[in-house]
Each structure stands twice: as structure tokens, then as C-alpha cells.
Enzyme design. Sequence first.
Site, PDB file in Angstrom:
ATOM      1  CB  SER A  35     -33.771  -4.626  16.748  1.00 33.49           C
ATOM      2  OG  SER A  35     -33.998  -5.859  17.413  1.00 33.49           O
ATOM      3  CG  ASP A 327     -30.703 -10.814  12.041  1.00 33.91           C
ATOM      4  OD1 ASP A 327     -31.600 -11.340  12.737  1.00 33.91           O
ATOM      5  OD2 ASP A 327     -30.464  -9.584  12.069  1.00 33.91           O
ATOM      6  CG  HIS A 330     -33.929  -9.081  14.011  1.00 36.87           C
ATOM      7  ND1 HIS A 330     -32.554  -8.997  14.159  1.00 36.87           N
ATOM      8  CD2 HIS A 330     -34.468  -8.292  14.970  1.00 36.87           C
ATOM      9  CE1 HIS A 330     -32.278  -8.188  15.167  1.00 36.87           C
ATOM     10  NE2 HIS A 330     -33.421  -7.748  15.677  1.00 36.87           N
TER      11      HIS A 330
END
Length: 362
Positions: A35, A327, A330
Site C-alpha cells: 500500500s 492515516d 501511511h
Amino acid sequence: MTISTVIAFMSMFLVFVMSGPIVVEGRAFFVFGDSLVDSGNNNYLVTTARADSPPYGIDFPTRRPTGRFSNGLNIPDLISEAIGNEEPPLPYLSPELRGRSLLNGANFASAGIGILNDTGFQFINIIRMYQQLDYFQQYQQRVSRLIGKPQTQRLVSQALVLITVGGNDFVNNYFLFPYSARSRQFTLPDYVRLLISEYKKILLRLNSLGVGRVLVTGAGPLGCAPAELARSGTSNGRCSAELQRAASLYDPQLLQMINELNKKIGRNVFIAANTNQMQEDFLSTPRRYGFVTSKVACCGQGPYNGMGLCTVLSNLCPNRELYVFWDAFHPTEKANRMIVRHILTGTTKYMNPMNLSSALAL
């Protein structure tokens, strides 16, 4: 020959002359991993690991979510920008990746994946590492039909490759919950050795597929993410000791493995980026770098905004420039820019055996 046949032939001839052969320009860029570098492949999958809803993308040029786990640009975007590419590589699953756009490279990354195939099982449908490499092989076949095999081999050998994977093998596997299957099977040092062994196979396969320059990022400060601060229940914002220990075991062994691979191959194909050290600088002294906090996420809920997903119902900071984390896991675009600056021009404290600018100048 009829007049209509002549006209049709001349039309085809003019199209060929005007369009000419497809010429490869610039440096292709290929991205593999999780991600941290996914630019939207998971948008096309039935998975819970998604970033295709607001407020993701709030600071992206289009102000819309793209599938990037960021408020704005991610690391592949910023590297693309730095090496002079007009556009970052498109997600491999994007229907827009066709024709000439293939020559820019492709992003194969998928949120939730790890080095091991059993990592991220809770996310259901994700593109695991072996599948990403299979897609890369498929990509080369597609490009060969476009520009021929010799040109494709040249494009791949001169390309830049970025691979970012490994963090989920700790966060979403070994430490996912107490007494996880892998933690019962392996001590932490043995588990790290397993990861390094499996990662070596991945890098060797990449090398066998013809790549010439691969940027490999480390695990990063796993225990300092807001999600881990919330999970550990710490009230003083201290990083998770067990995850920090995991990173401290993993990163040196990754560097050693990369050095051994380069020696075996006979040239510096692989470049190691110590992202743990890069982030440690602004995690420990955030105000020095213009941040107000390195512990609380901009978007989220619960302690440190580290619980659950970032959604339209979450707490959302008004100024993302002041936060290290976007978040629960990240970094913000600003933090990503600092990481990329080190990748490009950092000393051997951060990059080994050389920084990316030096490598690309060879």
C-alpha cells in the site's frame, strides 16, 4: 485494382507514414509492493484494502481519491517527477494502460500484500508478489507485440524498478494478533531469516526478468505508526518495542542480502534505501521539519487517530503539511517528499551502495 482499393491502400500508407514507428523515450518505471506504493490496482479488485473513497486524495492534483493510500502524491509519483517522467506509471489493472502508455512502465503494487503468500489473507483478493511478477512477465509480452522483443528488453534493462514490501509480514501476519500462526511457528529472529530468504527469491526472479536497476526500501519504523500506538495502548506515544525490534532485525539482514546479491551478479543492480533511518529523523524531532506531531494521524479515530479506516466520518486535520502520518499507517505527501529527497541525494547513512541520483547517472 479498383479506385476504392487504391484509396484504401493510400489511406493506410498515410496513417503509417504520419504515425511512424513507436519510439521509446525517457526511462520506464516499474513499481512492485504494497500500500505504500499502490497507485490504484486494488480499485479493480474485490478487497477490503482500498483507498478509493474520500478523504483519500484530498490534496491530489484532481482532488479525488485514486486508490493511493495518501492525502496526495505517493513515493512512486514523486520519484517519477524527480527522474523527469511526465506521468507516473499507471496501475497495471487500469484499462488506460495500453498502447504508448505501456512504454512509461507500470505499477503492479497491491495494498495488503507481503513477502509471504499468507500475509494479508484478511484482505481477501490482493495481488501477491508472485502474481505481480507474473504480471510483469505478461507486461513484457504485451510490449513486445508493440515494439518488438529487442526494444522491450532494452526498455526493461534501462528502466528503474522500485520494490517496497515486508512491513505487512510483521503488522498483518506475525504480530496481527497474539499467538498468530507464524508467531507459534517461528521465533522472531527465525521469522526474519525466513522473510529474507523468500525476499531473495523475489529479487532473483526480478533480475532474471531483465531489470537493470532496482531500488529496495526497508521496513521503516513499524512500531511508530499511529495504528501501533493505538494497538499497544501506550499513553506516552512510545513506539511499539516488539515491532521496532522486528525492524531492527530485518533491515540489516536485508542490506546484507542485497550486498551479497550485487556481489554475486557482479554489479550494483540493487540499491538499498534505509527508510527506517530516513523517517527516524522527523519522527524523533518533528518540529524541526515543520510538523506538529509524528504520533497522531491526520485522518482517523480513536487514540492517535490510529483505529480503523480513514473515511468521511473520521477526524480530519485541516492542514496535512503539519502531520507525518496521513492515516493509521501511511505517511502524508510532505513526509513522502522528505523520504524521496533522501532516496535521491542521501548519503550512505540512508542509501547503499549509492543514492538514486548517482545510480541513474552511471
